[in-house]
Design an enzyme around this catalytic site. Structure first.
Site, PDB file in Angstrom:
ATOM      1  N   ARG A  25      -4.494  -2.857  -2.415  1.00 28.46           N
ATOM      2  CA  ARG A  25      -3.887  -1.534  -2.297  1.00 28.46           C
ATOM      3  C   ARG A  25      -4.932  -0.479  -2.649  1.00 28.46           C
ATOM      4  O   ARG A  25      -5.710  -0.652  -3.603  1.00 28.46           O
ATOM      5  CB  ARG A  25      -2.675  -1.369  -3.232  1.00 28.46           C
ATOM      6  CG  ARG A  25      -1.421  -2.123  -2.810  1.00 28.46           C
ATOM      7  CD  ARG A  25      -0.853  -1.589  -1.502  1.00 28.46           C
ATOM      8  NE  ARG A  25       0.398  -2.217  -1.130  1.00 28.46           N
ATOM      9  CZ  ARG A  25       0.524  -3.341  -0.439  1.00 28.46           C
ATOM     10  NH1 ARG A  25      -0.574  -3.988  -0.076  1.00 28.46           N
ATOM     11  NH2 ARG A  25       1.707  -3.825  -0.122  1.00 28.46           N
ATOM     12  N   GLU A  80      -2.160   5.951   3.069  1.00 30.86           N
ATOM     13  CA  GLU A  80      -1.967   5.401   4.418  1.00 30.86           C
ATOM     14  C   GLU A  80      -0.470   5.434   4.787  1.00 30.86           C
ATOM     15  O   GLU A  80       0.382   5.293   3.913  1.00 30.86           O
ATOM     16  CB  GLU A  80      -2.510   3.971   4.501  1.00 30.86           C
ATOM     17  CG  GLU A  80      -1.808   2.989   3.565  1.00 30.86           C
ATOM     18  CD  GLU A  80      -2.294   1.559   3.715  1.00 30.86           C
ATOM     19  OE1 GLU A  80      -1.584   0.787   4.366  1.00 30.86           O
ATOM     20  OE2 GLU A  80      -3.375   1.221   3.180  1.00 30.86           O
ATOM     21  N   HIS A 115      -5.022  -1.898   7.531  1.00 26.36           N
ATOM     22  CA  HIS A 115      -4.078  -2.762   6.819  1.00 26.36           C
ATOM     23  C   HIS A 115      -3.631  -3.941   7.684  1.00 26.36           C
ATOM     24  O   HIS A 115      -2.438  -4.211   7.832  1.00 26.36           O
ATOM     25  CB  HIS A 115      -2.867  -1.954   6.343  1.00 26.36           C
ATOM     26  CG  HIS A 115      -2.259  -2.516   5.085  1.00 26.36           C
ATOM     27  ND1 HIS A 115      -1.694  -1.728   4.100  1.00 26.36           N
ATOM     28  CD2 HIS A 115      -2.128  -3.792   4.637  1.00 26.36           C
ATOM     29  CE1 HIS A 115      -1.233  -2.495   3.123  1.00 26.36           C
ATOM     30  NE2 HIS A 115      -1.493  -3.756   3.428  1.00 26.36           N
TER      31      HIS A 115
END
Length: 313
Positions: free
Chosen positions: A234, A263, A286
């Site tokens: 993260r 994001e 991601h």
């Protein structure tokens, strides 16, 4: 009839229809706020396999019929869990589901991919050839053998990284207060020693109130000069402004990340902004856990959890 709303890869939606469609109304919804939030507010169960749309306390308060949220992911920091707790609505993630997760290696493999891409200056080398050039001397690589890697978090993904590193002939340091008996090829150290001694630093911990910002500016300034930093966990785990400053000051040689603070809205993100003019930062959107075979497994598992929950009710 209970309404199941699914948001994620389309092939996962077909699995949801197959497993839940006979008993419940299944709605496959595009992972955009405009499409998802009105459907979320009407659903009984939300199955999220995208993580793209934040689920706020306001949206949860409007979802009068909501009984359950299930994510086909280990993390769910995009969902306001306090708002769910206030209403007694369970949030089931994949965190701790060792049996389903033990052979899902997608995120670990992507972490290693970023590590290798940074070590071999892959981003700039590819752009170089795309421009019709062919000067190998501009892209000196770095071998892994006898280098030191520091793994922050020796859980499922971190353990795979340690195994990969050992296979490449690297020295493996690890920081994880929850692990008392690491593999023989791993040496447990404190965080300060890890960042000062490691040529490559990679982080694999869950984001929570204790881990948010655990790699702060003070710690980042202690990174071994010329090191490489990898983050597929993260963005909020590390101070991204401090990472940019470390890149500018030649403390860090390269950064490879699959996650960013804020994001999917990344236009104001300092690491992304730096990457627009500097090729020693590699950013992917991601995608670490996004392999169809992995998604299919976790979506099937999530559907079984929904059937069990609603059946029990």
């Amino acid at each position: 009839m209970d309404i199941i709303v699914y948001s994620g890869p389309l092939h996962g939606g077909e699995i949801v229809k197959e497993m839940l469609g006979a008993k419940y109304e299944v709605r496959i919804v595009e992972p955009t706020a405009g499409s998802l939030l009105p459907q979320f507010e009407a659903c009984t169960v939300f199955l999220d396999a995208s993580m793209k749309v934040p689920i706020s306390a306001g949206s949860i308060s409007k979802a009068d019929k909501l009984k359950l949220i299930v994510t086909a992911t280990t993390g769910a920091d995009h969902i306001d869990q306090k708002a769910l707790d206030n209403r007694g609505i369970p949030l089931l993630t994949l965190k701790g589901q060792k049996e389903i997760l033990k052979n899902i290696t997608a995120a670990a493999e992507h972490s290693w991919c970023l590590l290798m891409a940074c070590a071999r200056k892959l981003r700039s080398a590819v752009h170089h050839v795309e421009e019709g050039k062919w000067e190998r001397i501009e892209f000196p690589g770095e071998m892994f053998i006898d280098k030191t890697i520091g793994v922050i978090g020796l859980g499922r993904i971190g353990s795979w990284i340690a195994r990969y590193a050992n296979a490449f002939g690297m020295h493996v340091l690890a920081y994880d207060p929850n692990i008392s008996d690491p593999p023989a090829y791993v040496r447990s150290v404190d965080l300060d020693e890890l960042v000062t001694a490691s040529d490559f630093i990679t982080i694999h911990v869950h984001l929570n109130s204790e881990t948010e910002g655990m790699l702060n500016a003070e710690l980042i300034r202690k990174f071994k000069r010329g090191s490489v930093f990898i983050n597929t966990a993260r963005g909020e785990l590390a101070d991204e402004t401090a990472l940019v400053e470390a890149l500018q000051g030649d403390i860090i040689k390269a950064v490879g990340v699959d996650v960013l603070c804020g994001e999917p809205d990344i236009s104001q993100n300092p690491l992304w902004q730096y990457s627009q003019q500097n090729s020693n930062v590699i950013i992917t959107p991601h995608i670490g856990g996004f392999c169809p075979e992995a998604v299919d497994k976790v979506v099937r598992f999530s559907c079984k959890r929904i059937l069990e929950y609603l059946g029990a009710k």
